[in-house]
Design a protein around this motif. Structure first.
Motif, PDB file in Angstrom:
ATOM      1  N   LEU A  92       0.828  -1.195   0.000  1.00  0.00           N
ATOM      2  CA  LEU A  92       0.000   0.000   0.000  1.00  0.00           C
ATOM      3  C   LEU A  92       0.869   1.255   0.000  1.00  0.00           C
ATOM      4  O   LEU A  92       1.973   1.268   0.555  1.00  0.00           O
ATOM      5  CB  LEU A  92      -0.916   0.008   1.224  1.00  0.00           C
ATOM      6  N   GLY A  93       0.339   2.326  -0.586  1.00  0.00           N
ATOM      7  CA  GLY A  93       1.053   3.594  -0.617  1.00  0.00           C
ATOM      8  C   GLY A  93       2.231   3.576  -1.575  1.00  0.00           C
ATOM      9  O   GLY A  93       2.461   2.611  -2.312  1.00  0.00           O
ATOM     10  N   ASN A  94       2.959   4.684  -1.590  1.00  0.00           N
ATOM     11  CA  ASN A  94       4.175   4.732  -2.389  1.00  0.00           C
ATOM     12  C   ASN A  94       5.371   4.512  -1.470  1.00  0.00           C
ATOM     13  O   ASN A  94       5.223   4.328  -0.262  1.00  0.00           O
ATOM     14  CB  ASN A  94       4.280   6.060  -3.158  1.00  0.00           C
ATOM     15  N   GLY A  95       6.548   4.534  -2.040  1.00  0.00           N
ATOM     16  CA  GLY A  95       7.745   4.310  -1.234  1.00  0.00           C
ATOM     17  C   GLY A  95       8.812   5.338  -1.555  1.00  0.00           C
ATOM     18  O   GLY A  95       8.571   6.306  -2.280  1.00  0.00           O
ATOM     19  N   PHE A  96       9.991   5.122  -1.010  1.00  0.00           N
ATOM     20  CA  PHE A  96      11.120   6.029  -1.252  1.00  0.00           C
ATOM     21  C   PHE A  96      11.772   5.687  -2.592  1.00  0.00           C
ATOM     22  O   PHE A  96      12.204   4.558  -2.805  1.00  0.00           O
ATOM     23  CB  PHE A  96      12.160   5.899  -0.134  1.00  0.00           C
ATOM     24  N   ASP A  97      11.837   6.661  -3.475  1.00  0.00           N
ATOM     25  CA  ASP A  97      12.520   6.509  -4.758  1.00  0.00           C
ATOM     26  C   ASP A  97      13.864   7.221  -4.652  1.00  0.00           C
ATOM     27  O   ASP A  97      13.917   8.450  -4.574  1.00  0.00           O
ATOM     28  CB  ASP A  97      11.667   7.110  -5.877  1.00  0.00           C
TER      29      ASP A  97
END
Length: 253
Positions: A92-97
């Motif tokens: 779920l959600g986005n992450g660190f790019d």
């Protein structure tokens, strides 16, 4: 995103009030990036809402979620034993790019270190990390071995019982100009993120900074709007769906 019935492999205490639960997923869910989270059932039908827990480690089809004992729900999760099966919705959600960053400063406080640990584990050996993680005291310290595996680690404690006496932001400021990171990533309580944003401005540090916000979440998929936050442009964002990772200048803290 999939909802799966996962099998508990291990569920143990790793520091005072802090637990780590490892789940074996019955099928692959694709890449899970550090900063994303999972919604985990507590194993009791009287608790209809799943609990949002940050992904701390991904190894094959095994994931580890770390959590702090706070309410009835997390105390129920702590009772899960190896072999139990729990419903989990992820990722779920986005992450660190991290983009093409080669030197990354990691600033975490308390339970905010969990998603940061997943980032370090994933990129260890490919990116040089300079980690600054803060705890109230020695008894709350955990996952230091993960951060050490990614590069240089500074532990900060409020009482000075381990390492630097002070908080993670203060520890970073001591070294920030020396290490000159390409990117800063951070997660922690709102007061820490506000202090970080002010410190970057006051010290003329213009390095891109990504932060993962901690908010109460209901559904985890952006439908209930419980976790809405204010953006710098005056609009609202859903932390669970639009985040939890944002550029620090994108959101009001």
């Amino acid at each position: 995103m999939k909802e799966l019935l996962a099998t508990v492999k291990e569920n143990r205490q790793i520091a005072e009030g802090i637990w780590a639960i490892t789940l074996a997923l019955p099928e692959p869910v694709g890449r899970i990036r550090g900063g994303q989270f999972a919604n985990l059932s507590v194993g009791d039908g009287s608790f209809p809402l799943k609990r949002p827990l940050g992904v701390c480690s991904v190894r094959g089809d095994d994931i580890t979620l770390c959590y702090q004992l706070k309410g009835e729900g997390t105390h129920m999760i702590a009772q899960a034993k190896a072999g139990d099966r729990l419903s989990v919705l992820l990722p779920l959600g986005n992450g660190f790019d991290l983009g093409d960053a080669e030197k990354v400063a990691v600033i975490g406080g308390g339970v905010g270190i969990f998603p940061l640990a997943a980032v370090v584990e994933e990129h260890a050996g490919k990116v040089q990390f300079y980690s600054y993680i803060g705890f109230r005291g020695r008894q709350y310290a955990c996952l230091t071995d993960v951060f050490e595996s990614g590069g240089r680690l500074t532990v900060a404690t409020d009482d000075g019982s381990i390492g630097f006496k002070g908080n993670a932001v203060q520890a970073f400021l001591r070294d920030g100009k020396e290490i000159a990171p390409d990117l800063i990533i951070s997660c922690g309580p709102p007061v820490m993120l506000r202090a970080l944003k002010a410190a970057l401005k006051d010290n003329g540090i213009t390095t891109k900074c990504l932060v993962s916000l901690e908010e109460r979440m209901g559904c985890g998929i952006g439908a209930c709007l419980v976790c809405a936050c204010k953006k710098s442009n005056g609009h609202n964002a859903r932390v669970c769906k639009d985040g939890p990772v944002f550029d620090i200048d994108e959101v009001e803290l």
